[in-house]
Design a protein around this motif. Structure first.
Motif, PDB file in Angstrom:
ATOM      1  N   ALA A  96      59.023  -3.567   5.584  1.00 59.93           N
ATOM      2  CA  ALA A  96      58.740  -5.006   5.643  1.00 59.93           C
ATOM      3  C   ALA A  96      57.276  -5.256   5.275  1.00 59.93           C
ATOM      4  CB  ALA A  96      59.057  -5.554   7.034  1.00 59.93           C
ATOM      5  N   ALA A  97      56.387  -4.471   5.857  1.00 56.07           N
ATOM      6  CA  ALA A  97      54.958  -4.607   5.556  1.00 56.07           C
ATOM      7  C   ALA A  97      54.682  -4.287   4.084  1.00 56.07           C
ATOM      8  CB  ALA A  97      54.139  -3.691   6.465  1.00 56.07           C
ATOM      9  N   ARG A  98      55.375  -3.309   3.556  1.00 58.71           N
ATOM     10  CA  ARG A  98      55.187  -2.922   2.152  1.00 58.71           C
ATOM     11  C   ARG A  98      55.511  -4.088   1.215  1.00 58.71           C
ATOM     12  NH1 ARG A  98      53.492   1.611  -1.053  1.00 58.71           N
ATOM     13  NH2 ARG A  98      54.082   0.945  -3.112  1.00 58.71           N
ATOM     14  N   GLN A  99      56.516  -4.884   1.580  1.00 55.54           N
ATOM     15  CA  GLN A  99      56.879  -6.033   0.749  1.00 55.54           C
ATOM     16  C   GLN A  99      55.753  -7.066   0.702  1.00 55.54           C
ATOM     17  OE1 GLN A  99      59.630  -6.160  -1.225  1.00 55.54           O
ATOM     18  NE2 GLN A  99      59.909  -4.068  -0.488  1.00 55.54           N
ATOM     19  N   VAL A 100      55.076  -7.255   1.828  1.00 52.70           N
ATOM     20  CA  VAL A 100      53.935  -8.182   1.869  1.00 52.70           C
ATOM     21  C   VAL A 100      52.820  -7.646   0.970  1.00 52.70           C
ATOM     22  CG1 VAL A 100      52.182  -9.238   3.358  1.00 52.70           C
ATOM     23  CG2 VAL A 100      54.547  -9.002   4.178  1.00 52.70           C
ATOM     24  N   PHE A 101      52.557  -6.346   1.079  1.00 45.10           N
ATOM     25  CA  PHE A 101      51.543  -5.696   0.239  1.00 45.10           C
ATOM     26  C   PHE A 101      51.904  -5.861  -1.243  1.00 45.10           C
ATOM     27  CE2 PHE A 101      50.102  -2.120  -2.266  1.00 45.10           C
ATOM     28  CZ  PHE A 101      48.754  -2.047  -1.951  1.00 45.10           C
ATOM     29  N   GLU A 102      53.168  -5.605  -1.580  1.00 45.09           N
ATOM     30  CA  GLU A 102      53.618  -5.709  -2.981  1.00 45.09           C
ATOM     31  C   GLU A 102      53.470  -7.135  -3.513  1.00 45.09           C
ATOM     32  OE1 GLU A 102      54.542  -3.353  -5.116  1.00 45.09           O
ATOM     33  OE2 GLU A 102      54.407  -1.713  -3.671  1.00 45.09           O
ATOM     34  N   ALA A 103      53.762  -8.119  -2.683  1.00 43.01           N
ATOM     35  CA  ALA A 103      53.619  -9.518  -3.108  1.00 43.01           C
ATOM     36  C   ALA A 103      52.146  -9.819  -3.411  1.00 43.01           C
ATOM     37  CB  ALA A 103      54.152 -10.460  -2.032  1.00 43.01           C
ATOM     38  N   ALA A 104      51.256  -9.376  -2.540  1.00 49.16           N
ATOM     39  CA  ALA A 104      49.829  -9.611  -2.762  1.00 49.16           C
ATOM     40  C   ALA A 104      49.363  -8.908  -4.040  1.00 49.16           C
ATOM     41  CB  ALA A 104      49.018  -9.131  -1.562  1.00 49.16           C
ATOM     42  N   ASP A 105      49.812  -7.682  -4.243  1.00 50.21           N
ATOM     43  CA  ASP A 105      49.431  -6.943  -5.449  1.00 50.21           C
ATOM     44  C   ASP A 105      49.959  -7.646  -6.693  1.00 50.21           C
ATOM     45  OD1 ASP A 105      48.235  -4.482  -6.675  1.00 50.21           O
ATOM     46  OD2 ASP A 105      50.309  -4.270  -7.385  1.00 50.21           O
ATOM     47  N   PHE A 106      51.171  -8.160  -6.631  1.00 49.06           N
ATOM     48  CA  PHE A 106      51.740  -8.875  -7.775  1.00 49.06           C
ATOM     49  C   PHE A 106      50.878 -10.086  -8.127  1.00 49.06           C
ATOM     50  CE2 PHE A 106      54.452 -12.197  -9.569  1.00 49.06           C
ATOM     51  CZ  PHE A 106      54.939 -11.532 -10.679  1.00 49.06           C
ATOM     52  N   ILE A 107      50.468 -10.830  -7.115  1.00 49.07           N
ATOM     53  CA  ILE A 107      49.624 -12.006  -7.348  1.00 49.07           C
ATOM     54  C   ILE A 107      48.322 -11.585  -8.037  1.00 49.07           C
ATOM     55  CG2 ILE A 107      48.270 -13.821  -6.234  1.00 49.07           C
ATOM     56  CD1 ILE A 107      50.538 -13.823  -4.055  1.00 49.07           C
ATOM     57  N   ILE A 108      47.717 -10.512  -7.553  1.00 47.12           N
ATOM     58  CA  ILE A 108      46.469 -10.016  -8.147  1.00 47.12           C
ATOM     59  C   ILE A 108      46.679  -9.646  -9.604  1.00 47.12           C
ATOM     60  CG2 ILE A 108      44.815  -8.095  -8.108  1.00 47.12           C
ATOM     61  CD1 ILE A 108      45.244  -8.115  -4.983  1.00 47.12           C
ATOM     62  N   GLN A 109      47.768  -8.937  -9.877  1.00 43.73           N
ATOM     63  CA  GLN A 109      47.999  -8.447 -11.235  1.00 43.73           C
ATOM     64  C   GLN A 109      48.273  -9.593 -12.208  1.00 43.73           C
ATOM     65  OE1 GLN A 109      46.968  -5.517 -11.736  1.00 43.73           O
ATOM     66  NE2 GLN A 109      46.964  -4.947  -9.577  1.00 43.73           N
ATOM     67  N   ILE A 110      49.034 -10.615 -11.794  1.00 47.51           N
ATOM     68  CA  ILE A 110      49.296 -11.705 -12.746  1.00 47.51           C
ATOM     69  C   ILE A 110      48.043 -12.554 -12.966  1.00 47.51           C
ATOM     70  CG2 ILE A 110      51.786 -11.795 -12.362  1.00 47.51           C
ATOM     71  CD1 ILE A 110      51.296 -14.366 -10.749  1.00 47.51           C
ATOM     72  N   GLN A 111      47.179 -12.617 -11.954  1.00 44.67           N
ATOM     73  CA  GLN A 111      45.936 -13.362 -12.139  1.00 44.67           C
ATOM     74  C   GLN A 111      44.969 -12.618 -13.047  1.00 44.67           C
ATOM     75  OE1 GLN A 111      44.847 -14.097  -8.046  1.00 44.67           O
ATOM     76  NE2 GLN A 111      45.706 -16.158  -8.114  1.00 44.67           N
ATOM     77  N   ALA A 112      45.138 -11.307 -13.167  1.00 40.24           N
ATOM     78  CA  ALA A 112      44.271 -10.513 -14.042  1.00 40.24           C
ATOM     79  C   ALA A 112      44.557 -10.809 -15.509  1.00 40.24           C
ATOM     80  CB  ALA A 112      44.454  -9.027 -13.763  1.00 40.24           C
ATOM     81  N   GLY A 113      45.767 -11.253 -15.816  1.00 41.49           N
ATOM     82  CA  GLY A 113      46.127 -11.578 -17.191  1.00 41.49           C
ATOM     83  C   GLY A 113      46.947 -10.481 -17.826  1.00 41.49           C
ATOM     84  N   PRO A 114      47.535 -10.806 -18.971  1.00 41.39           N
ATOM     85  CA  PRO A 114      48.373  -9.831 -19.656  1.00 41.39           C
ATOM     86  C   PRO A 114      47.561  -8.617 -20.100  1.00 41.39           C
ATOM     87  CG  PRO A 114      48.263 -11.905 -20.884  1.00 41.39           C
ATOM     88  CD  PRO A 114      47.435 -12.071 -19.667  1.00 41.39           C
ATOM     89  N   LEU A 115      48.203  -7.491 -20.047  1.00 45.53           N
ATOM     90  CA  LEU A 115      47.626  -6.209 -20.476  1.00 45.53           C
ATOM     91  C   LEU A 115      46.401  -5.800 -19.661  1.00 45.53           C
ATOM     92  CD1 LEU A 115      47.987  -6.664 -24.328  1.00 45.53           C
ATOM     93  CD2 LEU A 115      49.611  -5.618 -22.743  1.00 45.53           C
ATOM     94  N   GLN A 116      46.271  -6.348 -18.477  1.00 42.80           N
ATOM     95  CA  GLN A 116      45.183  -5.980 -17.570  1.00 42.80           C
ATOM     96  C   GLN A 116      45.807  -5.381 -16.315  1.00 42.80           C
ATOM     97  OE1 GLN A 116      41.875  -6.466 -18.402  1.00 42.80           O
ATOM     98  NE2 GLN A 116      42.669  -7.155 -20.364  1.00 42.80           N
ATOM     99  N   TYR A 117      45.085  -4.480 -15.686  1.00 42.65           N
ATOM    100  CA  TYR A 117      45.555  -3.938 -14.416  1.00 42.65           C
ATOM    101  C   TYR A 117      44.354  -3.778 -13.495  1.00 42.65           C
ATOM    102  CZ  TYR A 117      47.851  -1.214 -10.864  1.00 42.65           C
ATOM    103  OH  TYR A 117      48.364  -0.800  -9.668  1.00 42.65           O
ATOM    104  N   VAL A 118      44.486  -4.285 -12.276  1.00 42.99           N
ATOM    105  CA  VAL A 118      43.415  -4.179 -11.295  1.00 42.99           C
ATOM    106  C   VAL A 118      43.734  -2.996 -10.396  1.00 42.99           C
ATOM    107  CG1 VAL A 118      42.198  -5.350  -9.427  1.00 42.99           C
ATOM    108  CG2 VAL A 118      43.072  -6.676 -11.360  1.00 42.99           C
TER     109      VAL A 118
END
Length: 152
Positions: free
Chosen positions: A76-98
């Motif tokens: 359950a906690a991992r899903q929260v972490f994954e959601a936050a990571d997804f938000i970070i990655q899409i805000q970084a822009g295409p072809l970018q990875y934080v």
């Protein structure tokens, strides 16, 4: 058709401070699983993975209410972490990875929320308090969701 939000609200109502297993847990879990957005769904949008994480997190939490596996709180906690990571990655822009995400505000909020939930469970915080805190953290994360994401 239920929304993800109404399904999550219903799941909170099944939680009990007594520790007794609610017989509706299994039924609600199945209903929530039907709300999971599927990658092949024609209505799939960029933010659908956030809904996937939200539903999966609640399903794992419901497993805990219904004599689930001891790893369910971790998942359950991992899903929260994954959601936050997804938000970070899409805000970084295409072809970018934080790579380093621990200091990004959305991740700090998510990790603090996970830590508070685990601490609350250990000290026996009642369900209305746990729900209020979870909704507060969720609102903080939602406020950081991009209205639009450039490049997508």
């Amino acid at each position: 058709m239920k929304t993800v939000r109404s399904g999550i609200d219903d799941a909170w109502l099944l939680s009990s401070d007594t520790g007794e297993i609610n017989p509706d847990v299994s039924k609600r879990r199945e209903q929530l699983l039907m709300l999971l957005p599927d990658d092949s769904d024609p209505d799939w949008v960029l933010m659908s993975p956030i809904a996937q994480n939200a539903v999966a997190s609640v399903v794992y939490a419901l497993n805990v209410l219904g004599a689930g596996d001891q790893n369910d709180p971790v998942w359950a906690a991992r899903q929260v972490f994954e959601a936050a990571d997804f938000i970070i990655q899409i805000q970084a822009g295409p072809l970018q990875y934080v790579d380093e995400t621990s200091n990004v505000p959305v991740m700090r909020i998510a990790l603090a929320g996970i830590e508070a939930a685990l601490a609350g469970a250990q000290v026996g915080r009642d369900m209305p308090q746990m729900r209020a805190h979870s909704e507060f953290v969720g609102a903080q994360i939602a406020a950081l969701l991009p209205a639009t994401v450039e490049g997508y």
